[in-house]
Design an enzyme around this catalytic site. Structure first.
Site, PDB file in Angstrom:
ATOM      1  N   ASP A   1      -4.890  -3.379  -0.731  1.00  0.00           N
ATOM      2  CA  ASP A   1      -3.605  -2.690  -0.739  1.00  0.00           C
ATOM      3  C   ASP A   1      -3.541  -1.648  -1.854  1.00  0.00           C
ATOM      4  O   ASP A   1      -3.110  -0.509  -1.639  1.00  0.00           O
ATOM      5  CB  ASP A   1      -2.463  -3.695  -0.929  1.00  0.00           C
ATOM      6  CG  ASP A   1      -2.018  -4.322   0.372  1.00  0.00           C
ATOM      7  OD1 ASP A   1      -1.646  -3.570   1.289  1.00  0.00           O
ATOM      8  OD2 ASP A   1      -2.035  -5.550   0.478  1.00  0.00           O
TER       9      ASP A   1
ATOM     10  N   ALA B   1       0.812  -1.214   0.000  1.00  0.00           N
ATOM     11  CA  ALA B   1       0.000   0.000   0.000  1.00  0.00           C
ATOM     12  C   ALA B   1       0.849   1.269   0.000  1.00  0.00           C
ATOM     13  O   ALA B   1       0.716   2.121  -0.884  1.00  0.00           O
ATOM     14  CB  ALA B   1      -0.951  -0.010   1.191  1.00  0.00           C
TER      15      ALA B   1
ATOM     16  N   LYS C   1      17.021   2.623  15.158  1.00  0.00           N
ATOM     17  CA  LYS C   1      17.270   2.474  16.592  1.00  0.00           C
ATOM     18  C   LYS C   1      18.695   2.882  16.970  1.00  0.00           C
ATOM     19  O   LYS C   1      19.055   2.863  18.143  1.00  0.00           O
ATOM     20  CB  LYS C   1      16.999   1.036  17.025  1.00  0.00           C
ATOM     21  CG  LYS C   1      15.536   0.618  16.853  1.00  0.00           C
ATOM     22  CD  LYS C   1      15.291  -0.802  17.307  1.00  0.00           C
ATOM     23  CE  LYS C   1      13.816  -1.176  17.146  1.00  0.00           C
ATOM     24  NZ  LYS C   1      13.542  -2.574  17.578  1.00  0.00           N
TER      25      LYS C   1
END
Length: 401
Positions: free
Chosen positions: A170, A17, A76
């Site tokens: 999607d 999507a 991260k």
């Protein structure tokens, strides 16, 4: 010049999507940079269709990510995250489709990004929206089709629910996301204001059914009844459907007078259905007559009788016959893509939009993971850079769309 040339889009999304929305913006001229994890990259790189891989990545990935650049970053890792933030300060659009709350945990939710770049258009795709009992369910296309009622509408009355043969939720969500992004870019061009765009697979699947849902909501709550014979639309009467013909072919018959159809097909049995209301109430009986009658001649013979009379009908083509047809070839829908080094070569479809009569082609293949890191870090000063202060404390963003 393509309409979106000069715009920078950051594509944090994965699978279908979000990447399909970014792909469309790229087709329209925007520069699209995929931000993906180092090493393995976006998960869709490993999602193979029929086990077809191209240069170690799935063919699906190549199809939905052609023409993009890749910046590999571990969100991260503090240094990588700061580099991404510098990139965000210079972007026009950010697209993400992680589960609700993921971008916030990374420090890249809408409010945080807006602090970095208050004119950015921030676009999100979820499976079921950002709240409610389903918000943490997997946003997968077959599951969406099943929950939304799409699968329940398909197939004949005695059949179980039948899903579409492609990822329609999607694809429509991606199209809706692109529409919302373009609307916010227009507003930004007029008023200098960015914004947030949110779509979900479920809402897109429901919108896809607006015609039949509206009928149901205004019909006393009566549910649609699938035809027991050649069902194609639960709310349309005969002859609407696809019928087998002599020689193993098929023909599609759309809306039209059953009486006129009987005359054109030389099918006297249809003359009994003079009242147009009977074309729905006696839908299955009419279709059974047609099932038997249509098998007496070939598709070409039926088309020769129906098309000159402008009765709505069509041959039912296989892809092999479609690709060989002049009507398809005239469209020029297939393009060759690849990388300058000769890798990543495959044939795929082009953008279906034309601008000023011109078809939009892009022969650049999907990127390798981190393929453009060095060039992007140099161009945008993403590493060990002192950001140039713009009017809002961030890097100077371009004005308008």
């Amino acid at each position: 010049m393509k309409p979106l040339e000069g715009l920078l889009v950051l594509d944090f999304s994965q699978f279908l999507a979000g990447p399909s929305a970014a792909l469309r913006l790229g087709d329209l001229g925007a520069r699209v940079i995929k931000v993906e994890r180092p090493g393995s990259g976006e998960l869709n790189r490993q999602l193979s269709i029929k086990n077809r891989m191209v240069d170690g990545d799935s063919m699906l990935f190549h199809t939905i990510n052609r023409g993009k650049e890749s910046y590999a970053a571990n969100l991260k890792d503090s240094e990588d995250l700061e580099s991404v933030k510098r990139l965000i300060k210079q972007a026009d659009v950010l697209i993400e489709n992680f589960r609700p709350g993921t971008m916030e945990k990374l420090g890249l939710g809408y409010e945080a990004v807006k602090e970095l770049n208050d004119s950015i258009v921030y676009a999100s795709v979820t499976g079921y929206g950002g709240n409610g009992p389903w918000k943490d369910k997997p946003g997968q296309d077959l599951l969406i089709q099943s929950l939304s009622g799409l699968a329940w509408l398909n197939g004949n009355a005695e059949q179980p629910p039948v899903p579409f043969g492609l990822a329609v939720a999607d694809m429509f969500a991606g199209a809706h996301l692109a529409q919302g992004i373009l609307a916010c870019l227009v507003r930004r061009g007029r008023f200098g204001q960015g914004g947030r765009v949110e779509v979900s697979l479920l809402e897109s699947a429901l919108d896809l059914q607006f015609e039949v849902l509206t009928t149901h909501l205004n019909d006393g709550g009566e549910l649609p009844q699938r035809s027991a014979v050649n069902n194609a639309h639960a709310y349309l009467g005969a002859p609407y459907g696809i019928y087998e013909t002599a020689g193993g072919g098929y023909i599609a018959l759309a809306m039209g007078s059953v009486i006129r159809l009987g005359e054109l097909l030389e099918c006297e049995a249809l003359a009994a259905y003079q009242d147009p209301k009977s074309w729905f109430t006696d839908r299955d009986d009419i279709k059974r007559i047609l099932v038997s009658h249509m098998r007496t001649r070939t598709t070409a013979e039926w088309l020769a009788a129906l098309e000159p009379a402008d009765y709505w009908c069509a041959d039912v083509l296989t892809w092999e016959r479609l690709f060989a047809h002049e009507g398809f070839q005239t469209l020029g829908m297939v393009q060759q893509i690849g990388r300058p080094d000769g890798t990543g070569r495959l044939r795929t479809t082009r953008c279906p939009i034309r601008i000023n009569g011109e078809r939009l082609f892009d022969d650049r293949a999907a990127p390798k993971v981190g393929e453009h890191n060095a060039a992007l870090e140099q161009q945008f000063q993403l590493r060990n850079a002192i950001p140039e202060q713009g009017p809002n404390g961030g890097d100077g963003n371009r004005d308008g769309a």
